[in-house]
Design a protein around this motif. Structure first.
Motif, PDB file in Angstrom:
ATOM      1  N   LYS A 551       0.829  -1.207   0.000  1.00  0.00           N
ATOM      2  CA  LYS A 551       0.000   0.000   0.000  1.00  0.00           C
ATOM      3  C   LYS A 551       0.865   1.259   0.000  1.00  0.00           C
ATOM      4  CE  LYS A 551      -3.863  -2.265   2.375  1.00  0.00           C
ATOM      5  NZ  LYS A 551      -4.643  -2.341   3.638  1.00  0.00           N
ATOM      6  N   SER A 552       1.970   1.219   0.721  1.00  0.00           N
ATOM      7  CA  SER A 552       2.880   2.366   0.729  1.00  0.00           C
ATOM      8  C   SER A 552       3.473   2.601  -0.652  1.00  0.00           C
ATOM      9  CB  SER A 552       3.995   2.137   1.753  1.00  0.00           C
ATOM     10  OG  SER A 552       4.962   3.157   1.698  1.00  0.00           O
ATOM     11  N   ASP A 555       0.879   4.110  -2.858  1.00  0.00           N
ATOM     12  CA  ASP A 555       0.483   5.455  -2.446  1.00  0.00           C
ATOM     13  C   ASP A 555       1.294   6.539  -3.147  1.00  0.00           C
ATOM     14  OD1 ASP A 555      -1.314   6.955  -0.841  1.00  0.00           O
ATOM     15  OD2 ASP A 555       0.332   7.463   0.495  1.00  0.00           O
ATOM     16  N   GLY A 562       0.123  10.239  -2.275  1.00  0.00           N
ATOM     17  CA  GLY A 562       0.119  10.630  -0.883  1.00  0.00           C
ATOM     18  C   GLY A 562       1.432  11.294  -0.507  1.00  0.00           C
TER      19      GLY A 562
END
Length: 652
Positions: A551-552, A555, A562
């Motif tokens: 997910k990082s 992102d 993000g």
């Protein structure tokens, strides 16, 4: 709130100078026995600590006194001193001085109680060794209540103060008559868990003499956390095995990083092409250590900027120098390789980039409960590489190419284990033993005090097994750039063609994705209009220090990336999917798939180590290890080719 023998008076208008002097004299000379409060928190508060920070009370007989904060600065901690420049630390130092030191001539003038709820950095941070030693020396007893075991930015329902992201702790310290300053105070620790209401209920039921406390370590500067009930403290610390360590690259501006070179080139072009001085400064995000008029010596390496010797105001290059960097765990990105855009580029780390280099990354400042105990990178790591919350980098090789191992270590290990030990074997052993979730789960209690320790087996067969596993781990963490060998080809971490576990791109990503979904029944990851699989649940859930790796990674590459924003350049991002990202994502999935496959063997090996004989610190010392004792023992070794440029930064 300070309590004394004096009676409080109603508020009055601001005092005249004479009244102010009398008030200051009362503050300095009145015996205060209790200070209770919730001091403010503000990092980088250099210059706002008044006489606590700068010295000299407004009293004739006190002028010229050194700052009382200096009592908490220990020799060799220069690079950490800035951490003490925090408002809550100024309050702690004032309170301890006021209650225990300011009125020695008064009856019971050095006795009293201090109770603060503040951020908890002082409990474990390396900058606070002097503060911890002081508290152990002056207090008779102390109690620490950890209000935020969840760590940084916990779920709001668990927070004592909903608007506070930082971990908090209550510290209570009392000094009684007859306290012996040569014996460390007994300090106890407890944890408040659950939601806010649960924590308040537990706090209301707490007694200072109940059974819910655990004794803290007793070394003068040791963290104010529970002492280990296992053999943990007898294992060598990672930072003693690899004595040179450094924080990672710290630009303080996010726009210098990007997952593709093209984005950095567009940001650079916009910055250099901006003609308005004020607008250019805003784009750059000027600060004390990096601004448009400042020049810096060039960073080591052929891929770094050759024009760092002139200010960015005069820069005309249309493209920036860029280099690969380990931005987050398993996330390889690009950075503008120019010291002018970085507050703290960490020159020694740049000088240490070389074939065979492995940067070990340790979260030594914050506790964590999931994932591997360490990560490794062949690329120079960012300051927040481990899990977005700081940490430190321990390079395997010095800039001159020699191993960064404490003196006498390999010889001592060979003696204790009964087998030949090479420098590379030490690193591989560490990786095999520590870099898996079972290590963190096994030592969950011990790791509430941040910092990795290494249980070293006495059994030559178990040592060899751990080393073999560690070579695979290091090969995978470095994406095939290091520790290559049979079954570990250089630069290729994919599983063999035809292997049913081999992750594939089952549907290409055609446009920048906005969402990422795991479909468990198909063992597939849907990324926008693309799809990848097979991916097991363990791979999908793989996290480092609580931060989900997949997910990082996503992102930073989705349509609306993000990350923090401090400059308009942070909004200059990819406008289309970079085809290279598909291959990089497949590499990431392949690495995580292989690592998950190694975890059962690593867990079993760790169990063998802990149930068999373990080499203790004293054993290694007796066998000839010379542990680092001073700052000089922790400096990098440079050759003539790698020596850092010592020309200072200059201004236009």
């Amino acid at each position: 709130m300070a309590h004394s023998h004096r009676t409080a008076t109603p508020p009055r208008p601001p005092p005249a100078p004479a009244s102010r002097r009398r008030a200051n004299e009362i503050k300095a000379r009145t015996n205060v026995t209790v200070v209770i409060g919730n001091p403010p928190y503000a990092e980088l508060a250099n210059g706002v600590g008044g006489w606590v920070e700068n010295g000299g009370l407004e009293l004739k007989n006190k002028k010229g006194n050194k700052p009382i904060l200096d009592d908490w600065i220990v020799p060799g901690m220069g690079k950490f001193t800035a951490k003490l420049k925090n408002l809550y630390v100024f309050f702690w130092r004032w309170a301890t001085w006021k209650v225990w030191e300011s009125t020695p001539a008064a009856a019971d003038g050095n006795l009293g109680v201090i109770a603060f709820i503040t951020t908890s950095g002082y409990l474990t941070g390396p900058a606070f060794e002097g503060m911890r030693a002081y508290l152990r020396r002056y207090a008779s007893e102390g109690w620490i209540i950890d209000c935020t075991p969840e760590g940084q930015t916990p779920d709001i329902p668990t927070r004592i103060f909903p608007g506070v992201r930082q971990p908090l702790a209550i510290g209570i310290f009392v000094r009684r008559a007859g306290t012996d300053n040569t014996t460390p105070a007994r300090i106890r620790h407890r944890v408040l868990g659950g939601r806010r209401a649960d924590k308040f209920a537990a706090l209301a039921a707490t007694q200072l003499d109940d059974d819910g406390w655990r004794d803290c370590r007793t070394d003068w500067t040791a963290p104010l956390t529970p002492a280990s009930t296992s053999q943990w403290d007898t294992y060598p610390a990672l930072g003693d095995l690899l004595p040179w360590y450094s924080p990672g690259v710290f630009p303080t501006r996010a726009w210098v990083y990007a997952p593709s070179r093209g984005v950095l080139e567009r940001r650079w072009s916009q910055l250099i092409g901006e003609g308005d001085r004020e607008r250019k400064a805003k784009l750059f995000k000027e600060g004390r250590d990096a601004h448009l008029k400042k020049t810096k010596p060039r960073l080591p390496g052929d891929d770094t900027s050759r024009t760092a010797g002139k200010p960015l105001l005069q820069e005309t290059a249309t493209k920036p120098a860029t280099a690969r960097v380990g931005y987050r765990a398993f996330d390889r990105q690009w950075v503008v390789a120019d010291p002018r855009v970085m507050d703290m580029p960490r020159r020694d780390l740049w000088a240490a980039r070389q074939p065979g280099q492995v940067f070990v990354v340790e979260q030594h400042r914050h506790s964590f409960q999931t994932g591997p105990g360490l990560t490794f990178s062949a690329l120079i790591p960012d300051f927040d590489h481990f899990n977005g919350r700081g940490g430190r980098v321990l390079p395997f090789l010095h800039p001159d190419g020699t191993p960064n191992l404490t003196r006498g270590l390999t010889t001592a290990l060979a003696h204790c284990i009964g087998t030949e030990v090479a420098a590379e074997d030490v690193l591989a052993y560490v990786a095999g033993v520590v870099a898996h979730p079972a290590f963190v789960e096994t030592f969950a209690d011990e790791l509430t005090t941040p910092g990795i320790r290494i249980p070293v087996t006495k059994d030559a067969g178990i040592w060899t097994r751990a080393v073999d596993l560690g070579r695979q781990v290091l090969w995978l963490h470095t994406y095939g750039h290091c520790f290559t060998g049979e079954g570990r080809p250089a630069g290729d971490v994919r599983l063999p063609v035809g292997d049913p576990q081999r992750p594939l791109c089952q549907k290409p990503v055609m446009a920048l994705p906005e969402m990422l979904v795991y479909v468990e029944d198909r063992q597939a990851i849907v990324m926008g209009d693309g799809e990848f699989g097979p991916v097991t649940r363990k791979v999908w859930d793989y996290a480092v220090g609580g931060r989900n790796v997949i997910k990082s990674w996503f992102d930073y590459r989705k349509k609306e990336p993000g990350g923090r924003r401090s400059s308009p350049l942070d909004d200059v991002n990819a406008t289309e999917w970079d085809p290279d990202w598909t291959g990089e994502f497949l590499d990431l999935l392949s690495v995580l798939t292989r690592l998950v496959g190694l975890e059962p063997q690593q867990a079993e090996t760790l169990e063998f180590i802990l149930t068999g004989g373990v080499v203790m610190l004293n054993d290694l010392t007796a066998a000839g290890v010379r542990w680092p004792q001073s700052t000089a023992d922790r400096k990098p070794y440079h050759s003539l080719d790698s020596v850092a440029d010592d020309r200072g930064d200059t201004l236009l």
